[in-house]
Design a protein around this motif. Structure first.
Motif, PDB file in Angstrom:
ATOM      1  N   ASN A   7       0.821  -1.110   0.056  1.00 13.62           N
ATOM      2  CA  ASN A   7      -0.027   0.093   0.142  1.00 13.62           C
ATOM      3  C   ASN A   7       0.861   1.423   0.030  1.00 13.62           C
ATOM      4  N   ASP A   8       1.895   1.383   0.750  1.00 14.57           N
ATOM      5  CA  ASP A   8       2.810   2.297   0.936  1.00 14.57           C
ATOM      6  C   ASP A   8       3.578   2.685  -0.586  1.00 14.57           C
ATOM      7  N   LEU A   9       3.877   1.430  -1.265  1.00 15.32           N
ATOM      8  CA  LEU A   9       4.708   1.777  -2.373  1.00 15.32           C
ATOM      9  C   LEU A   9       3.687   2.164  -3.427  1.00 15.32           C
ATOM     10  N   ILE A  10       2.626   1.868  -3.662  1.00 14.19           N
ATOM     11  CA  ILE A  10       1.556   2.198  -4.485  1.00 14.19           C
ATOM     12  C   ILE A  10       0.896   3.635  -4.363  1.00 14.19           C
ATOM     13  N   ARG A  11       1.041   4.044  -3.173  1.00 11.23           N
ATOM     14  CA  ARG A  11       0.539   5.259  -2.652  1.00 11.23           C
ATOM     15  C   ARG A  11       1.747   6.403  -3.403  1.00 11.23           C
ATOM     16  N   GLY A  12       2.823   5.945  -3.242  1.00 10.81           N
ATOM     17  CA  GLY A  12       4.008   6.643  -3.353  1.00 10.81           C
ATOM     18  C   GLY A  12       5.008   7.046  -2.310  1.00 10.81           C
ATOM     19  N   ILE A  13       6.103   7.064  -2.858  1.00  9.99           N
ATOM     20  CA  ILE A  13       7.235   7.063  -1.657  1.00  9.99           C
ATOM     21  C   ILE A  13       7.770   8.959  -1.980  1.00  9.99           C
ATOM     22  N   ASP A  14       8.253   9.468  -0.912  1.00  8.59           N
ATOM     23  CA  ASP A  14       8.760  10.892  -1.494  1.00  8.59           C
ATOM     24  C   ASP A  14      10.270  10.626  -1.810  1.00  8.59           C
ATOM     25  N   THR A  15      10.144  10.272  -3.040  1.00 11.34           N
ATOM     26  CA  THR A  15      11.573  10.103  -3.791  1.00 11.34           C
ATOM     27  C   THR A  15      11.237  10.244  -5.208  1.00 11.34           C
ATOM     28  N   LYS A  16      12.330  10.459  -5.869  1.00  6.41           N
ATOM     29  CA  LYS A  16      12.055  10.514  -7.418  1.00  6.41           C
ATOM     30  C   LYS A  16      12.783   9.214  -7.982  1.00  6.41           C
ATOM     31  N   HIS A  17      13.378   8.356  -7.022  1.00  9.42           N
ATOM     32  CA  HIS A  17      14.043   7.058  -7.540  1.00  9.42           C
ATOM     33  C   HIS A  17      13.090   5.926  -7.692  1.00  9.42           C
ATOM     34  N   GLY A  18      13.099   4.990  -8.488  1.00 11.38           N
ATOM     35  CA  GLY A  18      12.513   3.685  -8.707  1.00 11.38           C
ATOM     36  C   GLY A  18      11.604   3.836  -9.573  1.00 11.38           C
TER      37      GLY A  18
END
Length: 371
Positions: free
Chosen positions: A292-303
């Protein structure tokens, strides 16, 4: 966005994207270049043209329309031209001061994959031969199970220390591995060493840099000290970044990048023991636990820019589940309400040419109805 039947399918999206993309193709067969979304650096048309080649090829397989065949062949011609391999060695992927023009292994992976996957469809042996040739240019260490980078002028640089680059490069070449012994052997050796080279945090998060056994690293440096000394720096950096919260944020973004590329290798090397190792199980558990955290988005422009689609592919391939079971994950990255097919990928803050070419991520999925 609806089809005449009122149902949208993945194939609908690919075909419509390809049709609209025809207007973007330039006279030399290339597509407008994008920018590296992580560092906002300018790229040559190599990556976007490689992605569009996959889209055009898939659209042709779906529809059998010659307009897609002609456009795909033009894109192949561009990727075989002297413009993109000016010295006859690796692809010229970027012009960024103080960085290599080849963009490491990952820059070469995009054209290798595109040429390898499309060569059989259009009976282009020259495309296949070029993909194999560029792969062979990269020195491979059997002791470390890693590839070195090769600059556009043919000079060997050093090992690409970024793990996802190594995996993506091997997955791209794996498209033709079953019929080319040296490719099959080297990827097999790469997988043999991966249980050591791939290191994890205690929670299953994959660390960004490769880390071979120290004794193997020292032996490798002694063979070519001038270009391999940075593997000693790698050993120091590996320990330093193991305690960096900022690095862990970056590694979270790349977790699905690593596993998605590995999932492409699994059906080609189904019996390799790596698929049964504890490290892979722990890395997959990290994705399941943090989905869920991965799909919601992480505060990074990497990945990965398409975490939902990536997770769908990973679980589909590693668990053997039906792709329909992952429909919601796929749709989480799509904007089906848009009237413009170029806005189908729901991604913000990314260069337009890069974003619209990323519809290529759908080309290795089976067709399905979308809600």
């Amino acid at each position: 966005m609806e089809s005449n039947s009122g149902i949208v399918t993945l194939h609908d999206i690919i075909e419509r994207s390809a049709r609209d993309g025809l207007d973007l193709q330039r006279d030399d067969g290339s597509f407008p270049p994008g920018r590296n979304y992580t560092y906002d650096e300018p790229e040559t048309p190599v990556r976007t043209t490689s992605h569009w080649l996959l889209v055009l090829t898939k659209a042709y397989k779906i529809s059998r329309e010659t307009v897609f065949e002609d456009a795909a062949n033009s894109a192949i011609d561009y990727l075989l031209s002297d413009d993109v391999r000016p010295s006859g060695f690796t692809y010229h992927c970027r012009n960024v001061e103080s960085k290599d023009k080849c963009n490491g292994l990952v820059g070469q992976a995009a054209p290798i994959r595109a040429l390898a996957r499309t060569s059989e469809v259009f009976e282009r042996s020259d495309a296949r031969e070029t993909a194999e040739e560029v792969f062979r240019l990269h020195p491979f260490s059997e002791e470390l199970g890693l590839w070195e980078r090769v600059e556009t002028d043919g000079s060997t640089l050093s090992f690409d220390r970024t793990l996802n680059h190594q995996i993506i490069f091997s997955a791209a070449a794996a498209e033709i591995a079953p019929t080319v012994n040296i490719i099959e052997e080297r990827i097999g050796n790469f997988l043999d060493h991966l249980s050591t080279n791939m290191r994890l945090h205690s929670n299953g998060l994959i660390k960004h840099y490769v880390r071979p056994r120290f004794i193997d690293t020292i032996c490798s440096i002694s063979c070519a000290p001038r270009r391999r000394y940075d593997m000693l720096i790698n050993e120091i950096a590996f320990h330093y970044y193991s305690y960096s919260d900022e690095r862990r944020k970056k590694e979270r973004g790349y977790q699905t990048v690593n596993l998605n590329a590995l999932s492409k290798l699994k059906p080609i090397f189904p019996n390799h023991e790596f698929w049964r190792c504890e490290k892979l199980s722990r890395a997959l558990d990290f994705v399941r636990d943090n989905e869920n955290d991965l799909i919601r988005g992480i505060d990074t422009k990497h990945g990965s820019l398409v975490q939902g689609i990536s997770i769908a592919k990973i679980l589909h391939r590693f668990e053997g589940t039906s792709i329909e079971e992952h429909r919601e994950r796929i749709v989480s990255d799509l904007c089906l309400e848009t009237d413009t097919v170029f806005d189908i990928l729901d991604i913000e803050g990314v260069d337009e040419n890069t974003r619209i070419a990323l519809v290529s991520v759908l080309t290795d999925l089976p067709d399905m109805d979308l809600p």
